[in-house]
Design a protein around this motif. Structure first.
Motif, PDB file in Angstrom:
ATOM      1  N   ASP A  40      -2.061   5.930  47.669  1.00 23.55           N
ATOM      2  CA  ASP A  40      -2.676   6.259  49.267  1.00 23.55           C
ATOM      3  C   ASP A  40      -1.323   5.920  50.134  1.00 23.55           C
ATOM      4  OD1 ASP A  40      -4.230   6.721  51.245  1.00 23.55           O
ATOM      5  OD2 ASP A  40      -4.758   4.610  51.598  1.00 23.55           O
ATOM      6  N   VAL A  41      -0.236   6.796  49.856  1.00 21.85           N
ATOM      7  CA  VAL A  41       1.030   6.383  50.706  1.00 21.85           C
ATOM      8  C   VAL A  41       1.437   8.013  51.059  1.00 21.85           C
ATOM      9  CG1 VAL A  41       1.738   4.210  49.896  1.00 21.85           C
ATOM     10  CG2 VAL A  41       2.433   6.474  48.650  1.00 21.85           C
ATOM     11  N   PHE A  42       2.505   8.203  52.175  1.00 24.03           N
ATOM     12  CA  PHE A  42       2.902   9.547  52.577  1.00 24.03           C
ATOM     13  C   PHE A  42       3.877   9.908  51.603  1.00 24.03           C
ATOM     14  CE2 PHE A  42       6.030  11.792  55.251  1.00 24.03           C
ATOM     15  CZ  PHE A  42       5.184  12.895  55.539  1.00 24.03           C
ATOM     16  N   ALA A  43       4.959   8.928  51.208  1.00 24.56           N
ATOM     17  CA  ALA A  43       6.273   9.360  50.364  1.00 24.56           C
ATOM     18  C   ALA A  43       6.464   8.309  49.354  1.00 24.56           C
ATOM     19  CB  ALA A  43       7.167   9.401  51.477  1.00 24.56           C
ATOM     20  N   TRP A  44       7.303   8.944  48.475  1.00 21.61           N
ATOM     21  CA  TRP A  44       7.676   8.051  47.209  1.00 21.61           C
ATOM     22  C   TRP A  44       8.664   6.925  47.449  1.00 21.61           C
ATOM     23  CZ3 TRP A  44       5.240   8.057  42.981  1.00 21.61           C
ATOM     24  CH2 TRP A  44       4.367   9.285  42.660  1.00 21.61           C
ATOM     25  N   THR A  45       8.612   5.662  47.162  1.00 22.35           N
ATOM     26  CA  THR A  45       9.535   4.544  47.462  1.00 22.35           C
ATOM     27  C   THR A  45       9.943   4.320  46.058  1.00 22.35           C
ATOM     28  OG1 THR A  45       7.965   3.012  47.345  1.00 22.35           O
ATOM     29  CG2 THR A  45       8.459   4.074  49.701  1.00 22.35           C
ATOM     30  N   ALA A  46      11.069   3.485  45.984  1.00 21.59           N
ATOM     31  CA  ALA A  46      11.538   3.073  44.604  1.00 21.59           C
ATOM     32  C   ALA A  46      10.707   2.072  44.005  1.00 21.59           C
ATOM     33  CB  ALA A  46      12.947   2.419  45.072  1.00 21.59           C
ATOM     34  N   TRP A  50       8.843   2.674  40.433  1.00 21.72           N
ATOM     35  CA  TRP A  50       8.945   1.602  39.499  1.00 21.72           C
ATOM     36  C   TRP A  50       7.431   1.526  38.886  1.00 21.72           C
ATOM     37  CZ3 TRP A  50       6.995  -3.529  40.153  1.00 21.72           C
ATOM     38  CH2 TRP A  50       7.345  -4.316  39.267  1.00 21.72           C
ATOM     39  N   GLN A  51       6.638   1.355  39.857  1.00 17.69           N
ATOM     40  CA  GLN A  51       5.240   0.984  39.586  1.00 17.69           C
ATOM     41  C   GLN A  51       4.267   2.224  38.755  1.00 17.69           C
ATOM     42  OE1 GLN A  51       3.348  -1.922  39.841  1.00 17.69           O
ATOM     43  NE2 GLN A  51       2.088  -1.135  38.646  1.00 17.69           N
ATOM     44  N   MET A  52       4.843   3.478  39.421  1.00 26.31           N
ATOM     45  CA  MET A  52       4.197   4.414  38.541  1.00 26.31           C
ATOM     46  C   MET A  52       4.663   4.984  37.081  1.00 26.31           C
ATOM     47  SD  MET A  52       5.265   8.192  37.838  1.00 26.31           S
ATOM     48  CE  MET A  52       6.703   8.088  38.776  1.00 26.31           C
ATOM     49  N   ILE A  53       5.942   4.516  36.969  1.00 23.91           N
ATOM     50  CA  ILE A  53       6.580   4.450  35.612  1.00 23.91           C
ATOM     51  C   ILE A  53       6.028   3.604  34.597  1.00 23.91           C
ATOM     52  CG2 ILE A  53       8.677   3.957  34.347  1.00 23.91           C
ATOM     53  CD1 ILE A  53      10.246   5.432  36.490  1.00 23.91           C
ATOM     54  N   ALA A  54       5.461   2.499  35.133  1.00 20.54           N
ATOM     55  CA  ALA A  54       4.815   1.361  34.418  1.00 20.54           C
ATOM     56  C   ALA A  54       3.413   1.795  34.122  1.00 20.54           C
ATOM     57  CB  ALA A  54       4.871   0.006  34.962  1.00 20.54           C
ATOM     58  N   ASP A  55       2.650   2.531  35.085  1.00 19.23           N
ATOM     59  CA  ASP A  55       1.416   3.065  35.033  1.00 19.23           C
ATOM     60  C   ASP A  55       1.250   4.213  33.905  1.00 19.23           C
ATOM     61  OD1 ASP A  55       0.537   1.034  36.620  1.00 19.23           O
ATOM     62  OD2 ASP A  55       0.559   2.360  38.612  1.00 19.23           O
ATOM     63  N   ILE A  56       2.097   5.173  34.208  1.00 16.49           N
ATOM     64  CA  ILE A  56       1.958   6.577  33.543  1.00 16.49           C
ATOM     65  C   ILE A  56       2.660   6.419  32.142  1.00 16.49           C
ATOM     66  CG2 ILE A  56       2.519   8.777  33.500  1.00 16.49           C
ATOM     67  CD1 ILE A  56       2.116   8.853  36.310  1.00 16.49           C
ATOM     68  N   PHE A  57       3.649   5.981  31.999  1.00 18.53           N
ATOM     69  CA  PHE A  57       4.630   5.799  30.808  1.00 18.53           C
ATOM     70  C   PHE A  57       4.632   4.423  30.100  1.00 18.53           C
ATOM     71  CE2 PHE A  57       6.864   8.684  33.639  1.00 18.53           C
ATOM     72  CZ  PHE A  57       6.597   9.844  33.011  1.00 18.53           C
ATOM     73  N   TYR A  61      10.771  -1.152  33.496  1.00 23.50           N
ATOM     74  CA  TYR A  61      12.340  -1.049  34.013  1.00 23.50           C
ATOM     75  C   TYR A  61      12.390  -2.192  34.875  1.00 23.50           C
ATOM     76  CZ  TYR A  61      13.646   3.417  32.093  1.00 23.50           C
ATOM     77  OH  TYR A  61      13.954   4.711  31.431  1.00 23.50           O
ATOM     78  N   HIS A  62      13.639  -2.847  35.206  1.00 28.82           N
ATOM     79  CA  HIS A  62      13.876  -3.531  36.166  1.00 28.82           C
ATOM     80  C   HIS A  62      13.890  -2.905  37.332  1.00 28.82           C
ATOM     81  CE1 HIS A  62      16.212  -6.563  38.882  1.00 28.82           C
ATOM     82  NE2 HIS A  62      15.714  -7.438  37.763  1.00 28.82           N
ATOM     83  N   ARG A  63      13.235  -3.663  38.319  1.00 27.07           N
ATOM     84  CA  ARG A  63      13.190  -2.899  39.744  1.00 27.07           C
ATOM     85  C   ARG A  63      14.300  -2.194  40.353  1.00 27.07           C
ATOM     86  NH1 ARG A  63       9.370  -5.918  43.622  1.00 27.07           N
ATOM     87  NH2 ARG A  63      10.076  -4.643  45.066  1.00 27.07           N
ATOM     88  N   ARG A  64      15.520  -2.914  40.274  1.00 31.00           N
ATOM     89  CA  ARG A  64      16.782  -2.455  40.608  1.00 31.00           C
ATOM     90  C   ARG A  64      17.397  -1.143  39.798  1.00 31.00           C
ATOM     91  NH1 ARG A  64      20.083  -7.905  40.884  1.00 31.00           N
ATOM     92  NH2 ARG A  64      18.246  -9.121  41.146  1.00 31.00           N
ATOM     93  N   HIS A  65      16.807  -1.314  38.742  1.00 33.24           N
ATOM     94  CA  HIS A  65      17.455   0.076  37.668  1.00 33.24           C
ATOM     95  C   HIS A  65      16.591   1.320  38.105  1.00 33.24           C
ATOM     96  CE1 HIS A  65      18.564   1.749  33.995  1.00 33.24           C
ATOM     97  NE2 HIS A  65      17.579   2.396  34.158  1.00 33.24           N
ATOM     98  N   ILE A  66      15.794   1.409  38.996  1.00 27.77           N
ATOM     99  CA  ILE A  66      15.237   2.462  39.438  1.00 27.77           C
ATOM    100  C   ILE A  66      15.859   3.455  40.267  1.00 27.77           C
ATOM    101  CG2 ILE A  66      13.096   3.422  40.895  1.00 27.77           C
ATOM    102  CD1 ILE A  66      12.219   2.384  37.990  1.00 27.77           C
ATOM    103  N   TYR A  67      16.971   2.747  41.054  1.00 29.44           N
ATOM    104  CA  TYR A  67      17.877   3.298  41.860  1.00 29.44           C
ATOM    105  C   TYR A  67      19.071   4.118  41.159  1.00 29.44           C
ATOM    106  CZ  TYR A  67      15.989   0.304  45.687  1.00 29.44           C
ATOM    107  OH  TYR A  67      15.316  -0.284  46.566  1.00 29.44           O
ATOM    108  N   TRP A  68      19.196   3.569  40.024  1.00 27.22           N
ATOM    109  CA  TRP A  68      20.351   4.315  39.004  1.00 27.22           C
ATOM    110  C   TRP A  68      19.585   5.220  38.534  1.00 27.22           C
ATOM    111  CZ3 TRP A  68      20.178   4.932  33.959  1.00 27.22           C
ATOM    112  CH2 TRP A  68      21.282   5.328  33.147  1.00 27.22           C
ATOM    113  N   LEU A  69      18.600   5.099  38.035  1.00 22.73           N
ATOM    114  CA  LEU A  69      17.509   6.288  37.288  1.00 22.73           C
ATOM    115  C   LEU A  69      17.379   7.304  38.039  1.00 22.73           C
ATOM    116  CD1 LEU A  69      15.897   7.303  34.802  1.00 22.73           C
ATOM    117  CD2 LEU A  69      13.924   5.909  35.870  1.00 22.73           C
TER     118      LEU A  69
END
Length: 109
Positions: A40-46, A50-57, A61-69
């Motif tokens: 329930d948000v307007f745009a993607w944030t890091a 991070w949460q979506m990758i944990a939920d779907i896949f 990941y470490h939260r700081r790793h998402i920026y690099w990914l």
């Protein structure tokens, strides 16, 4: 280990935990608004990615790793710029059409 443990060893570059198919699916997800995936948000944030990758896949990941990914797969995070409520469109147009070109011309002299 002793002395051999101090010697340098060749490291193997890790490509990450997501497979290439999962990365392609992640790209498709990120091209759509988060609301299509139950957020329930307007745009993607890091943090949301991070949460979506944990939920779907089910991969953590470490939260700081998402920026690099995100950078590695061709996305970048941008900050929204606030728009002032009292902004005068005519003044903005005059600035870009008259004032800014004059300042740029003066700076080149």
């Amino acid at each position: 280990m002793g002395f051999p443990g101090l010697l340098r060893r060749k490291t193997i570059n890790s490509t990450g935990k997501l497979t290439s198919e999962e990365i392609e699916y992640l790209k498709e997800i990120l091209r759509n608004p988060p609301s299509l995936f139950g957020y329930d948000v307007f745009a993607w944030t890091a943090k949301l990615v991070w949460q979506m990758i944990a939920d779907i896949f089910e991969i953590k990941y470490h939260r700081r790793h998402i920026y690099w990914l995100l950078e590695r797969i061709g996305f970048k995070l941008v900050k929204p710029y606030p728009i002032h409520i009292k902004k005068n469109e005519k003044e903005v147009e005059r600035f870009y059409s008259q004032v800014l070109p004059a300042l740029q011309k003066k700076a080149k002299i």
